[in-house]
Design a protein around this motif. Sequence first.
Motif, PDB file in Angstrom:
ATOM      1  N   ALA A   1       0.820  -1.213   0.000  1.00  0.00           N
ATOM      2  CA  ALA A   1       0.000   0.000   0.000  1.00  0.00           C
ATOM      3  C   ALA A   1       0.853   1.263   0.000  1.00  0.00           C
ATOM      4  CB  ALA A   1      -0.943   0.002   1.200  1.00  0.00           C
ATOM      5  N   LYS A   2       2.049   1.179   0.600  1.00  0.00           N
ATOM      6  CA  LYS A   2       2.987   2.303   0.589  1.00  0.00           C
ATOM      7  C   LYS A   2       4.341   1.772   0.144  1.00  0.00           C
ATOM      8  CE  LYS A   2       0.810   5.166   4.170  1.00  0.00           C
ATOM      9  NZ  LYS A   2       1.038   5.889   5.441  1.00  0.00           N
ATOM     10  N   ALA A   3       4.706   2.101  -1.075  1.00  0.00           N
ATOM     11  CA  ALA A   3       5.932   1.556  -1.666  1.00  0.00           C
ATOM     12  C   ALA A   3       6.904   2.663  -2.025  1.00  0.00           C
ATOM     13  CB  ALA A   3       5.605   0.743  -2.917  1.00  0.00           C
ATOM     14  N   VAL A   4       8.177   2.405  -1.788  1.00  0.00           N
ATOM     15  CA  VAL A   4       9.264   3.265  -2.255  1.00  0.00           C
ATOM     16  C   VAL A   4      10.059   2.446  -3.263  1.00  0.00           C
ATOM     17  CG1 VAL A   4      11.411   4.425  -1.646  1.00  0.00           C
ATOM     18  CG2 VAL A   4       9.413   4.654  -0.169  1.00  0.00           C
ATOM     19  N   LEU A   5      10.053   2.874  -4.504  1.00  0.00           N
ATOM     20  CA  LEU A   5      10.759   2.152  -5.553  1.00  0.00           C
ATOM     21  C   LEU A   5      12.258   2.405  -5.436  1.00  0.00           C
ATOM     22  CD1 LEU A   5       8.440   2.867  -8.627  1.00  0.00           C
ATOM     23  CD2 LEU A   5       8.249   1.078  -6.874  1.00  0.00           C
ATOM     24  N   GLU A   6      13.047   1.341  -5.623  1.00  0.00           N
ATOM     25  CA  GLU A   6      14.498   1.455  -5.526  1.00  0.00           C
ATOM     26  C   GLU A   6      15.111   1.111  -6.877  1.00  0.00           C
ATOM     27  OE1 GLU A   6      16.047  -0.613  -2.123  1.00  0.00           O
ATOM     28  OE2 GLU A   6      15.316   1.004  -0.820  1.00  0.00           O
ATOM     29  N   LEU A   7      15.735   2.120  -7.491  1.00  0.00           N
ATOM     30  CA  LEU A   7      16.282   2.010  -8.837  1.00  0.00           C
ATOM     31  C   LEU A   7      17.806   2.073  -8.789  1.00  0.00           C
ATOM     32  CD1 LEU A   7      16.087   2.094 -11.961  1.00  0.00           C
ATOM     33  CD2 LEU A   7      15.756   4.578 -11.768  1.00  0.00           C
ATOM     34  N   ASP A   8      18.462   1.034  -9.318  1.00  0.00           N
ATOM     35  CA  ASP A   8      19.921   0.962  -9.337  1.00  0.00           C
ATOM     36  C   ASP A   8      20.410   1.264 -10.749  1.00  0.00           C
ATOM     37  OD1 ASP A   8      22.606   0.394  -9.068  1.00  0.00           O
ATOM     38  OD2 ASP A   8      22.293  -1.411  -7.865  1.00  0.00           O
ATOM     39  N   LEU A   9      21.102   2.385 -10.907  1.00  0.00           N
ATOM     40  CA  LEU A   9      21.606   2.791 -12.212  1.00  0.00           C
ATOM     41  C   LEU A   9      23.075   2.424 -12.410  1.00  0.00           C
ATOM     42  CD1 LEU A   9      19.968   6.325 -12.556  1.00  0.00           C
ATOM     43  CD2 LEU A   9      19.236   4.180 -13.619  1.00  0.00           C
ATOM     44  N   ARG A  10      23.610   1.576 -11.551  1.00  0.00           N
ATOM     45  CA  ARG A  10      25.020   1.204 -11.671  1.00  0.00           C
ATOM     46  C   ARG A  10      25.232   0.087 -12.687  1.00  0.00           C
ATOM     47  NH1 ARG A  10      26.273  -0.152  -5.621  1.00  0.00           N
ATOM     48  NH2 ARG A  10      24.280  -1.215  -5.969  1.00  0.00           N
ATOM     49  N   GLU A  11      24.153  -0.590 -13.081  1.00  0.00           N
ATOM     50  CA  GLU A  11      24.252  -1.628 -14.102  1.00  0.00           C
ATOM     51  C   GLU A  11      24.277  -0.997 -15.492  1.00  0.00           C
ATOM     52  OE1 GLU A  11      24.567  -4.893 -13.650  1.00  0.00           O
ATOM     53  OE2 GLU A  11      24.632  -4.606 -11.471  1.00  0.00           O
ATOM     54  N   PRO A  12      24.714  -1.744 -16.499  1.00  0.00           N
ATOM     55  CA  PRO A  12      24.715  -1.209 -17.871  1.00  0.00           C
ATOM     56  C   PRO A  12      23.323  -0.718 -18.267  1.00  0.00           C
ATOM     57  CG  PRO A  12      25.904  -3.289 -17.782  1.00  0.00           C
ATOM     58  CD  PRO A  12      25.258  -3.120 -16.442  1.00  0.00           C
ATOM     59  N   LEU A  13      23.277   0.372 -18.989  1.00  0.00           N
ATOM     60  CA  LEU A  13      22.011   1.013 -19.342  1.00  0.00           C
ATOM     61  C   LEU A  13      21.955   1.208 -20.852  1.00  0.00           C
ATOM     62  CD1 LEU A  13      19.524   2.255 -17.862  1.00  0.00           C
ATOM     63  CD2 LEU A  13      20.672   4.460 -18.037  1.00  0.00           C
ATOM     64  N   THR A  14      20.981   0.577 -21.489  1.00  0.00           N
ATOM     65  CA  THR A  14      20.745   0.795 -22.911  1.00  0.00           C
ATOM     66  C   THR A  14      19.601   1.790 -23.071  1.00  0.00           C
ATOM     67  OG1 THR A  14      19.190  -1.066 -23.014  1.00  0.00           O
ATOM     68  CG2 THR A  14      21.511  -1.529 -23.496  1.00  0.00           C
ATOM     69  N   ASP A  15      19.362   2.229 -24.290  1.00  0.00           N
ATOM     70  CA  ASP A  15      18.243   3.138 -24.509  1.00  0.00           C
ATOM     71  C   ASP A  15      16.924   2.385 -24.499  1.00  0.00           C
ATOM     72  OD1 ASP A  15      17.355   5.951 -25.341  1.00  0.00           O
ATOM     73  OD2 ASP A  15      16.443   4.710 -26.903  1.00  0.00           O
ATOM     74  N   GLN A  16      16.910   1.195 -25.080  1.00  0.00           N
ATOM     75  CA  GLN A  16      15.681   0.426 -25.223  1.00  0.00           C
ATOM     76  C   GLN A  16      15.881  -0.999 -24.756  1.00  0.00           C
ATOM     77  OE1 GLN A  16      14.784   0.900 -29.423  1.00  0.00           O
ATOM     78  NE2 GLN A  16      15.291   3.077 -29.288  1.00  0.00           N
ATOM     79  N   SER A  17      14.808  -1.637 -24.349  1.00  0.00           N
ATOM     80  CA  SER A  17      14.874  -3.028 -23.927  1.00  0.00           C
ATOM     81  C   SER A  17      15.062  -3.929 -25.137  1.00  0.00           C
ATOM     82  CB  SER A  17      13.593  -3.421 -23.189  1.00  0.00           C
ATOM     83  OG  SER A  17      13.410  -2.627 -22.032  1.00  0.00           O
ATOM     84  N   ALA A  18      15.749  -5.047 -24.927  1.00  0.00           N
ATOM     85  CA  ALA A  18      15.938  -6.011 -26.001  1.00  0.00           C
ATOM     86  C   ALA A  18      14.586  -6.535 -26.458  1.00  0.00           C
ATOM     87  CB  ALA A  18      16.817  -7.160 -25.524  1.00  0.00           C
ATOM     88  N   GLN A  19      14.457  -6.783 -27.758  1.00  0.00           N
ATOM     89  CA  GLN A  19      13.175  -7.198 -28.320  1.00  0.00           C
ATOM     90  C   GLN A  19      13.047  -8.709 -28.441  1.00  0.00           C
ATOM     91  OE1 GLN A  19      10.816  -4.964 -28.706  1.00  0.00           O
ATOM     92  NE2 GLN A  19      12.306  -3.459 -27.992  1.00  0.00           N
ATOM     93  N   ASN A  20      14.039  -9.471 -27.935  1.00  0.00           N
ATOM     94  CA  ASN A  20      13.970 -10.926 -27.990  1.00  0.00           C
ATOM     95  C   ASN A  20      13.484 -11.459 -26.654  1.00  0.00           C
ATOM     96  OD1 ASN A  20      14.933 -13.821 -27.840  1.00  0.00           O
ATOM     97  ND2 ASN A  20      15.580 -13.312 -29.921  1.00  0.00           N
ATOM     98  N   PRO A  21      12.473 -12.345 -26.627  1.00  0.00           N
ATOM     99  CA  PRO A  21      11.922 -12.826 -25.364  1.00  0.00           C
ATOM    100  C   PRO A  21      12.895 -13.649 -24.539  1.00  0.00           C
ATOM    101  CG  PRO A  21      10.961 -14.020 -27.219  1.00  0.00           C
ATOM    102  CD  PRO A  21      11.730 -12.880 -27.797  1.00  0.00           C
ATOM    103  N   LEU A  22      14.016 -14.116 -25.134  1.00  0.00           N
ATOM    104  CA  LEU A  22      14.991 -14.883 -24.365  1.00  0.00           C
ATOM    105  C   LEU A  22      16.125 -14.018 -23.828  1.00  0.00           C
ATOM    106  CD1 LEU A  22      15.391 -18.102 -26.554  1.00  0.00           C
ATOM    107  CD2 LEU A  22      13.719 -17.610 -24.767  1.00  0.00           C
ATOM    108  N   SER A  23      16.091 -12.725 -24.134  1.00  0.00           N
ATOM    109  CA  SER A  23      17.207 -11.866 -23.747  1.00  0.00           C
ATOM    110  C   SER A  23      17.344 -11.754 -22.238  1.00  0.00           C
ATOM    111  CB  SER A  23      17.044 -10.479 -24.361  1.00  0.00           C
ATOM    112  OG  SER A  23      15.844  -9.873 -23.910  1.00  0.00           O
ATOM    113  N   GLY A  24      16.256 -11.960 -21.515  1.00  0.00           N
ATOM    114  CA  GLY A  24      16.313 -11.876 -20.063  1.00  0.00           C
ATOM    115  C   GLY A  24      17.164 -12.946 -19.429  1.00  0.00           C
ATOM    116  N   LEU A  25      17.524 -14.002 -20.213  1.00  0.00           N
ATOM    117  CA  LEU A  25      18.364 -15.064 -19.670  1.00  0.00           C
ATOM    118  C   LEU A  25      19.835 -14.667 -19.667  1.00  0.00           C
ATOM    119  CD1 LEU A  25      16.733 -18.141 -21.438  1.00  0.00           C
ATOM    120  CD2 LEU A  25      16.258 -17.229 -19.164  1.00  0.00           C
ATOM    121  N   GLY A  26      20.183 -13.576 -20.366  1.00  0.00           N
ATOM    122  CA  GLY A  26      21.559 -13.116 -20.407  1.00  0.00           C
ATOM    123  C   GLY A  26      21.861 -12.202 -19.235  1.00  0.00           C
ATOM    124  N   ARG A  27      22.894 -11.383 -19.420  1.00  0.00           N
ATOM    125  CA  ARG A  27      23.303 -10.472 -18.362  1.00  0.00           C
ATOM    126  C   ARG A  27      22.218  -9.443 -18.102  1.00  0.00           C
ATOM    127  NH1 ARG A  27      28.597  -6.459 -18.475  1.00  0.00           N
ATOM    128  NH2 ARG A  27      28.305  -5.598 -16.378  1.00  0.00           N
TER     129      ARG A  27
END
Length: 588
Positions: free
Chosen positions: A41-67
Amino acid sequence: MKQFLITAAGVFAGLMIFLIGVPIVLISMAASAAGRETTPAKAVLELDLREPLTDQSAQNPLSGLGRRSNSVMSIVETLHRAESDERVKGLFIRLPEGGMEPASADELRLALRRFHAAGKPVVAHSQGIYPSGVTTATYMLGAAADELWMQPAASFQVTGLAGEDVFLKRFFDKYGIKADYEQRYEFKNAVNGYLHDDYTPAHRESELSWMGSIYASNIAAAAADRKRPADALRRTLEAGPYLAEQALKLGLIDHVGQVREAEQALLKRTGGEAVDFDDYGHGRRRNPTTGPAIAVIQAEGPIITGKDGGRNPFTGGSNIYSDDLSKAFYDAAKAHDVKAIVLRLNSPGGSDTASEQIAAGIRAAKAAGKPVVVSMGTYGASGGYWVASEASAIVAQPTTLTGSIGVFGGKFAVGPALAKFGVDLRQLGVGSSYAGAFGGSREFSPQERAAFAGWMDQIYANFVQRVSVGRKLPLARVQEIARGHVWTGVQARQLGLVDQVGGFYEAVDRAKTLANMSGEPRLKRMTPQASPVEALQKLLGVESTSARTLAAAAWVFGDPRAEAIIDQLAQARLREGGAMVLAPERVR
């Protein structure tokens, strides 16, 4: 018997892949697709920007299995949803220790400002900013938070912007390598490192121009958010480096403390519970599925001809394929519910023929009465600008690198260098001598160079003409500001190459206005993307029919995990087909 053993071994290997590999892949897909835990009901989102950052998400459904990696667009869209989510009370950010791509920081800064305007606090924490990359962009993003914390005794090194280029001319001369290139024109400096041993006057002018523009933009934004005069902030930063305690005394940050102290301060202030940003971002969403829509098409990477062949199913690829992207525009042009199109583009350029194929798709969409607005990320240059120039409007960040209206091409003549080591290149051919002009054994002949230079002139002339027509600028004016010169978004706006400075949602608003739409527009994703079955096909190297047969066999064999996966794949396919009422079935 030998053939029988070979066949049996092949069958066994196939079964092992199917019984072990397929369940792992499909279960991982289901885990990423399944809904996350309910947001408190009361959430504080925690965003870590220390990981690699691309402009757009990968468009392949298996890409989440990688880094693991995040994208600017996924963060911005998640924050946009969180703005109106009453359960979300605040945002906690871990800043990177080096620099960021300036346009990425610009896009995220806009998202933070909208989040703050919704009455939700933002706290950023840094464990130090070190001189690597564009550190002013990192500081600018941290300055956009309500509170900027830094770890005790951490380094604060935000003193300017510098870059290095490697020049190989003397090395090539020493070993007999000839870089045989043509450029159109003096500011098209992508190959200058092969041709010279130092910056040419035009190269120096161009780089210092965009570097100075980015630096000034970062300082101005940080000064506005810190409520300080830009000149005073600049002098303070350039007098560094500092430790965290010194930065606090100078008013560059708000608090010195460990990351846990900063986190607990925000949780206490909001009364909220920490929630991982990705978990919230992947939670269930209630998006409208009917009514007028703005199609959103995303494209990132170098532009090349052809289709995405699934060359690396775990990364989702990093190229823009002209067949796929142009088809997306033709599909959007035919879709009755689509009233406008936003292209999110992040590309440094590529093939001129591929760029023209995509531009033709944009022209077709406009001819169908659907305005196309381009939202530029870090890059929208060269071939990327060729594509964008056909749009109804272009929106870029102040630090986007765009323009670069020019071409280059050529080869390396390595024959003399190899000959020194006893390696001889020989060439045979029939027909015109130009058929072998790009061989590596020798330099261009005078006749070949003249033919090649003429071809380059025609490509450049076509590029300039495309920009003149698309941007409705006099040809002489385009010729003046082209010549391969790279401009930032704010510079391009002044030159008429860009219509508006802003981010993705500013582009959405522009498309909404051009299409005469009212209310909150529905965003319809039309980015080319492989289906789970197609991705599995590429992974296993089998035809689509075979992939479906393997999946169906799992059902027949009665594997409960596989049955549940097939159910989810079927539901995903229904959603793609426009099904509006679906509920998750119990996993058996």
